[in-house]
Write a protein that holds these residues in place. Structure first.
Motif, PDB file in Angstrom:
ATOM      1  N   ALA A 106     -36.937  54.534 104.238  1.00  0.00           N
ATOM      2  CA  ALA A 106     -36.302  53.217 104.231  1.00  0.00           C
ATOM      3  C   ALA A 106     -34.804  53.365 104.009  1.00  0.00           C
ATOM      4  N   LYS A 107     -34.012  52.679 104.802  1.00  0.00           N
ATOM      5  CA  LYS A 107     -32.555  52.695 104.650  1.00  0.00           C
ATOM      6  C   LYS A 107     -32.159  51.834 103.447  1.00  0.00           C
ATOM      7  N   ILE A 108     -31.151  52.313 102.714  1.00  0.00           N
ATOM      8  CA  ILE A 108     -30.644  51.603 101.536  1.00  0.00           C
ATOM      9  C   ILE A 108     -29.146  51.392 101.695  1.00  0.00           C
ATOM     10  N   THR A 109     -28.666  50.212 101.335  1.00  0.00           N
ATOM     11  CA  THR A 109     -27.233  49.948 101.195  1.00  0.00           C
ATOM     12  C   THR A 109     -27.040  49.192  99.887  1.00  0.00           C
ATOM     13  N   ALA A 110     -25.946  49.488  99.182  1.00  0.00           N
ATOM     14  CA  ALA A 110     -25.695  48.827  97.902  1.00  0.00           C
ATOM     15  C   ALA A 110     -24.211  48.887  97.581  1.00  0.00           C
ATOM     16  N   GLU A 111     -23.795  48.019  96.669  1.00  0.00           N
ATOM     17  CA  GLU A 111     -22.411  48.000  96.196  1.00  0.00           C
ATOM     18  C   GLU A 111     -22.382  47.469  94.772  1.00  0.00           C
ATOM     19  N   GLY A 112     -21.312  47.824  94.056  1.00  0.00           N
ATOM     20  CA  GLY A 112     -21.202  47.360  92.686  1.00  0.00           C
ATOM     21  C   GLY A 112     -19.908  47.791  92.028  1.00  0.00           C
ATOM     22  N   THR A 113     -19.935  47.765  90.693  1.00  0.00           N
ATOM     23  CA  THR A 113     -18.765  48.052  89.863  1.00  0.00           C
ATOM     24  C   THR A 113     -19.140  49.108  88.829  1.00  0.00           C
ATOM     25  N   MET A 114     -18.142  49.910  88.401  1.00  0.00           N
ATOM     26  CA  MET A 114     -18.395  50.978  87.423  1.00  0.00           C
ATOM     27  C   MET A 114     -17.363  50.949  86.298  1.00  0.00           C
ATOM     28  N   TRP A 115     -17.743  51.583  85.160  1.00  0.00           N
ATOM     29  CA  TRP A 115     -16.873  51.665  83.991  1.00  0.00           C
ATOM     30  C   TRP A 115     -17.084  52.991  83.278  1.00  0.00           C
ATOM     31  N   THR A 116     -16.061  53.406  82.546  1.00  0.00           N
ATOM     32  CA  THR A 116     -16.172  54.613  81.719  1.00  0.00           C
ATOM     33  C   THR A 116     -15.190  54.533  80.557  1.00  0.00           C
ATOM     34  N   LEU A 117     -15.525  55.205  79.469  1.00  0.00           N
ATOM     35  CA  LEU A 117     -14.600  55.357  78.344  1.00  0.00           C
ATOM     36  C   LEU A 117     -13.908  56.719  78.375  1.00  0.00           C
ATOM     37  N   ALA A 118     -14.253  57.532  79.346  1.00  0.00           N
ATOM     38  CA  ALA A 118     -13.688  58.883  79.450  1.00  0.00           C
ATOM     39  C   ALA A 118     -12.232  58.809  79.908  1.00  0.00           C
ATOM     40  N   PRO A 119     -11.284  59.302  79.108  1.00  0.00           N
ATOM     41  CA  PRO A 119      -9.874  59.250  79.494  1.00  0.00           C
ATOM     42  C   PRO A 119      -9.601  59.910  80.856  1.00  0.00           C
ATOM     43  N   ARG A 120     -10.260  61.032  81.137  1.00  0.00           N
ATOM     44  CA  ARG A 120     -10.035  61.747  82.398  1.00  0.00           C
ATOM     45  C   ARG A 120     -10.464  60.919  83.617  1.00  0.00           C
ATOM     46  N   LEU A 121     -11.408  60.015  83.417  1.00  0.00           N
ATOM     47  CA  LEU A 121     -11.942  59.215  84.518  1.00  0.00           C
ATOM     48  C   LEU A 121     -11.544  57.741  84.431  1.00  0.00           C
ATOM     49  N   ALA A 122     -10.557  57.435  83.582  1.00  0.00           N
ATOM     50  CA  ALA A 122     -10.148  56.044  83.355  1.00  0.00           C
ATOM     51  C   ALA A 122      -9.758  55.329  84.646  1.00  0.00           C
ATOM     52  N   HIS A 123      -9.288  56.066  85.642  1.00  0.00           N
ATOM     53  CA  HIS A 123      -8.903  55.443  86.927  1.00  0.00           C
ATOM     54  C   HIS A 123     -10.102  54.814  87.641  1.00  0.00           C
ATOM     55  N   LEU A 124     -11.333  55.146  87.220  1.00  0.00           N
ATOM     56  CA  LEU A 124     -12.532  54.568  87.833  1.00  0.00           C
ATOM     57  C   LEU A 124     -12.892  53.199  87.257  1.00  0.00           C
ATOM     58  N   ASN A 125     -12.327  52.846  86.089  1.00  0.00           N
ATOM     59  CA  ASN A 125     -12.688  51.596  85.421  1.00  0.00           C
ATOM     60  C   ASN A 125     -12.472  50.376  86.303  1.00  0.00           C
ATOM     61  N   GLY A 126     -13.536  49.597  86.420  1.00  0.00           N
ATOM     62  CA  GLY A 126     -13.479  48.391  87.238  1.00  0.00           C
ATOM     63  C   GLY A 126     -13.514  48.660  88.725  1.00  0.00           C
ATOM     64  N   GLY A 127     -13.612  49.933  89.101  1.00  0.00           N
ATOM     65  CA  GLY A 127     -13.651  50.286  90.521  1.00  0.00           C
ATOM     66  C   GLY A 127     -14.935  49.830  91.183  1.00  0.00           C
ATOM     67  N   ARG A 128     -14.849  49.586  92.457  1.00  0.00           N
ATOM     68  CA  ARG A 128     -16.011  49.184  93.251  1.00  0.00           C
ATOM     69  C   ARG A 128     -16.586  50.427  93.918  1.00  0.00           C
ATOM     70  N   TRP A 129     -17.887  50.440  94.080  1.00  0.00           N
ATOM     71  CA  TRP A 129     -18.555  51.527  94.791  1.00  0.00           C
ATOM     72  C   TRP A 129     -19.448  50.934  95.881  1.00  0.00           C
ATOM     73  N   THR A 130     -19.593  51.682  96.950  1.00  0.00           N
ATOM     74  CA  THR A 130     -20.527  51.328  98.017  1.00  0.00           C
ATOM     75  C   THR A 130     -21.296  52.593  98.383  1.00  0.00           C
ATOM     76  N   VAL A 131     -22.588  52.443  98.623  1.00  0.00           N
ATOM     77  CA  VAL A 131     -23.417  53.579  99.013  1.00  0.00           C
ATOM     78  C   VAL A 131     -24.351  53.177 100.136  1.00  0.00           C
ATOM     79  N   GLU A 132     -24.767  54.182 100.888  1.00  0.00           N
ATOM     80  CA  GLU A 132     -25.837  54.000 101.863  1.00  0.00           C
ATOM     81  C   GLU A 132     -26.628  55.294 101.893  1.00  0.00           C
ATOM     82  N   GLY A 133     -27.880  55.157 102.225  1.00  0.00           N
ATOM     83  CA  GLY A 133     -28.729  56.341 102.245  1.00  0.00           C
ATOM     84  C   GLY A 133     -30.153  55.987 102.568  1.00  0.00           C
ATOM     85  N   GLU A 134     -31.070  56.803 102.051  1.00  0.00           N
ATOM     86  CA  GLU A 134     -32.479  56.659 102.388  1.00  0.00           C
ATOM     87  C   GLU A 134     -33.359  56.842 101.162  1.00  0.00           C
ATOM     88  N   ALA A 135     -34.463  56.105 101.173  1.00  0.00           N
ATOM     89  CA  ALA A 135     -35.527  56.299 100.196  1.00  0.00           C
ATOM     90  C   ALA A 135     -36.740  56.830 100.946  1.00  0.00           C
TER      91      ALA A 135
END
Length: 152
Positions: A106-135
């Motif tokens: 089955a094909k999958i598509t999804a989108e959302g938002t992410m957060w982190t407290l990690a200083p090295r990855l702080a640029h990801l905070n509030g970032g949007r993500w999109t994925v597609e793939g298969e189950a």
């Protein structure tokens, strides 16, 4: 043991970095929340690996799926990624899963938002993500690939 050729090593490296994120997971548990003659509401817990441009590590997710009789579903996704350095990234999103084909894919598509407290990855905070793939419904596995939309 023979070393992989330079071309093979390069291809492996680029496939891992072609996407911002690649998740490979397997169903750990599934719970039927509600069911009737038209829909089934399920809670699916998965565990696997996450890799990509920004980090690699372990993936845990919980998916709440409302599945129709044809096998298609709407998804609410909540996840926790734990990097190899012990940093955590959390996220939430929505998606769809198409009805599985004859082989149970089955094909999958999804989108959302992410957060982190990690200083090295702080640029990801509030970032949007999109994925597609298969189950793979027979093997109870998923593989999704996607990208981040982050402001630097």
């Amino acid at each position: 043991m023979a070393k992989a050729s330079k071309k093979a090593r390069s291809k492996k490296r680029t496939s891992a970095t072609k996407y911002d994120v690649i998740v490979k997971a397997k169903v750990q548990s599934m719970r039927i929340i509600d069911i009737n003659n038209e829909t089934a509401r399920l809670e699916i817990n998965e565990k696997g690996q996450v890799s990509g441009k920004h980090y690699s590590g372990v993936n845990w997710d919980t998916i709440e799926a409302t599945m129709l009789a044809d096998g298609s579903a709407t998804l609410t996704i909540r996840y926790l990624h734990m990097t190899k350095n012990g940093e955590s990234i959390t996220g939430i999103g929505t998606g769809t899963r198409a009805a599985p084909n004859r082989r149970g894919i089955a094909k999958i598509t999804a989108e959302g938002t992410m957060w982190t407290l990690a200083p090295r990855l702080a640029h990801l905070n509030g970032g949007r993500w999109t994925v597609e793939g298969e189950a793979n419904t027979a093997k109870e596995t998923i593989e999704v690939r996607g990208n981040f939309n982050i402001s630097n």
